[in-house]
Write an enzyme that holds these catalytic residues in place. Structure first.
Site, PDB file in Angstrom:
ATOM      1  N   ASP A  67     -78.508 -12.552 -28.829  1.00  0.00           N
ATOM      2  CA  ASP A  67     -77.622 -12.411 -27.975  1.00  0.00           C
ATOM      3  C   ASP A  67     -77.165 -10.905 -27.287  1.00  0.00           C
ATOM      4  O   ASP A  67     -77.421 -10.396 -26.385  1.00  0.00           O
ATOM      5  CB  ASP A  67     -76.306 -13.152 -28.150  1.00  0.00           C
ATOM      6  CG  ASP A  67     -76.464 -14.720 -27.810  1.00  0.00           C
ATOM      7  OD1 ASP A  67     -77.719 -15.265 -28.173  1.00  0.00           O
ATOM      8  OD2 ASP A  67     -75.528 -15.529 -27.514  1.00  0.00           O
TER       9      ASP A  67
ATOM     10  N   ASP B  54     -63.567 -17.383 -29.596  1.00  0.00           N
ATOM     11  CA  ASP B  54     -63.776 -16.072 -29.775  1.00  0.00           C
ATOM     12  C   ASP B  54     -63.595 -15.165 -28.670  1.00  0.00           C
ATOM     13  O   ASP B  54     -63.282 -13.924 -28.588  1.00  0.00           O
ATOM     14  CB  ASP B  54     -65.386 -15.793 -30.251  1.00  0.00           C
ATOM     15  CG  ASP B  54     -65.587 -16.099 -31.987  1.00  0.00           C
ATOM     16  OD1 ASP B  54     -64.248 -16.432 -32.546  1.00  0.00           O
ATOM     17  OD2 ASP B  54     -66.513 -16.242 -32.330  1.00  0.00           O
TER      18      ASP B  54
ATOM     19  N   SER C 279     -75.165 -23.221 -35.270  1.00  0.00           N
ATOM     20  CA  SER C 279     -74.819 -21.653 -35.232  1.00  0.00           C
ATOM     21  C   SER C 279     -74.106 -21.458 -36.687  1.00  0.00           C
ATOM     22  O   SER C 279     -73.305 -22.400 -37.134  1.00  0.00           O
ATOM     23  CB  SER C 279     -73.935 -21.198 -34.042  1.00  0.00           C
ATOM     24  OG  SER C 279     -72.672 -22.175 -34.147  1.00  0.00           O
TER      25      SER C 279
ATOM     26  N   ARG D  25     -62.401 -11.417 -35.790  1.00  0.00           N
ATOM     27  CA  ARG D  25     -62.578 -11.207 -34.281  1.00  0.00           C
ATOM     28  C   ARG D  25     -61.672 -10.091 -33.806  1.00  0.00           C
ATOM     29  O   ARG D  25     -62.003  -9.015 -33.589  1.00  0.00           O
ATOM     30  CB  ARG D  25     -62.543 -12.429 -33.437  1.00  0.00           C
ATOM     31  CG  ARG D  25     -63.481 -13.474 -33.504  1.00  0.00           C
ATOM     32  CD  ARG D  25     -64.876 -12.572 -33.684  1.00  0.00           C
ATOM     33  NE  ARG D  25     -66.077 -13.588 -33.622  1.00  0.00           N
ATOM     34  CZ  ARG D  25     -67.014 -13.658 -34.823  1.00  0.00           C
ATOM     35  NH1 ARG D  25     -66.731 -12.839 -35.938  1.00  0.00           N
ATOM     36  NH2 ARG D  25     -67.655 -14.581 -34.811  1.00  0.00           N
TER      37      ARG D  25
END
Length: 351
Positions: free
Chosen positions: A14, A123, A179, A94
């Protein structure tokens, strides 16, 4: 003059594609790789890859100690678990990544920050709430919510083809079984086959998914004893050997993981309004949480404990939703700092 942007970069599919796409949009891209204790990654190779793919700069920022000292340990002092189960490992990471991005943006006088979070998860909120709290002047670019990006890359197949066309080296397949996100505090698994609530990752054919803990059925039969020493609510030593927070967590991850401790599997309520199944491993944190609570039963005032416990759901929700730097979270932290002044002593664990 080219526009300057700071991208949270991992070197995976990504963010590799996003790096190229941002350059196509006319940006000078400054990449920052935030080291949270991700294992088995060649950091220097990732930095070189960013340069090779056109980044103006690539910076490695090691925040492992900060993650444990300033984020994980305060969560432990609160005994905080989202919806009474989840130990908030991704939730605390995060805001720390976003903070590092802001620091780089100030250094290079960039006016925009970007992340690779999708438009359906938590996120994106955690990144952007942190950006807005600490640097409201910065613009935020979320490619996965940009229509032109989604039109260009409707799926992983198109992203992989883009990498091939631009000679970007990535290890990726058109489909992923799930994931995974890992840092020093925990590891999480979601999406893909885990969206089937009947899928059981603990069966012999599926249990290789777990990375930090052994199958409890295969754990040692012989008990192990461990002494944890706490000072004002923070663990400072294991079996008399003192260490910093990162060393403490790293050691307990290994020890508790060998005994199959720290697995949870839940369907959680996301901030964005959907339910999502998450499977988590937090072996060291689970041991610390239990030991801390046992010590509090001896050292903490009854009514103060009850007050703190009544606020745990609110505190955990704030962190889960991304409000680490919100004034109410900071005010609640001041309360817990005061409450922990007498939470000192040694706890003996058997597991």
């Amino acid at each position: 003059m080219p526009k300057k942007i700071v991208l949270a970069y991992s070197g995976g599919l990504d963010t590799s594609v996003i790096l190229g796409w941002l350059q196509d949009q006319g940006y000078d891209v400054h990449c920052v790789y935030v080291d949270l204790g991700q294992p088995c990654e060649d950091r220097e190779a990732i930095m070189q890859k960013a340069h090779d793919c056109g980044a103006v700069s690539a910076r490695l920022v090691d925040v492992q100690e900060e993650l444990c000292r300033d984020f994980a340990f305060p969560v432990l002092q609160w005994q905080a678990k989202y919806e009474s189960i989840y130990l908030l490992g991704t939730s605390i990471a995060r805001p720390l990544i976003a903070k590092a991005q802001i620091d780089i943006a100030r250094e290079f006088q960039a006016d925009t920050v970007a992340h690779g979070a999708t438009g359906k998860g938590n996120d994106q909120c955690r990144f952007e709430i942190t950006f807005s709290a600490l640097a409201p002047d910065l613009k935020i670019l979320a490619p996965w919510r940009d229509a032109s990006f989604r039109d260009r890359f409707p799926g992983r197949t198109e992203m992989i083809e883009y990498c091939k066309e631009h000679s970007i080296d990535v290890e990726a397949s058109a489909s992923k079984p799930y994931s995974m996100d890992r840092n020093l505090w925990h590891i999480s698994y979601e999406a893909g086959i885990l969206e089937d609530p009947w899928f059981d990752p603990t069966t012999p054919e599926n249990r290789s998914m777990y990375k930090l803990t052994v199958d409890p059925m295969l754990a040692p039969d012989e008990a192990q004893y461990l002494e944890l020493e706490f000072d004002q609510g923070n663990c400072v030593a294991i079996d008399g050997k003192r260490g910093n927070p990162a060393e403490i967590i790293r050691s307990l991850n290994t020890t508790a993981g060998k005994h199959g401790i720290g697995r949870v599997d839940l369907v959680e309520n996301r901030f964005v309004g959907m339910k999502s199944r998450g499977v988590y491993e937090t072996p060291g944190g689970t041991i610390l949480l239990h030991g801390h609570r046992q010590l509090e039963t001896l050292t903490m005032d009854r009514d103060l404990m009850h007050l703190r416990d009544s606020l745990i759901p609110r505190y955990a929700e704030l962190i889960y939703n991304g409000f680490w730097y919100a004034p109410e979270r900071e005010a609640l932290q001041a309360l817990i700092d005061q409450s922990q002044q007498k939470v000192s002593g040694i706890v003996l664990h058997q597991f």
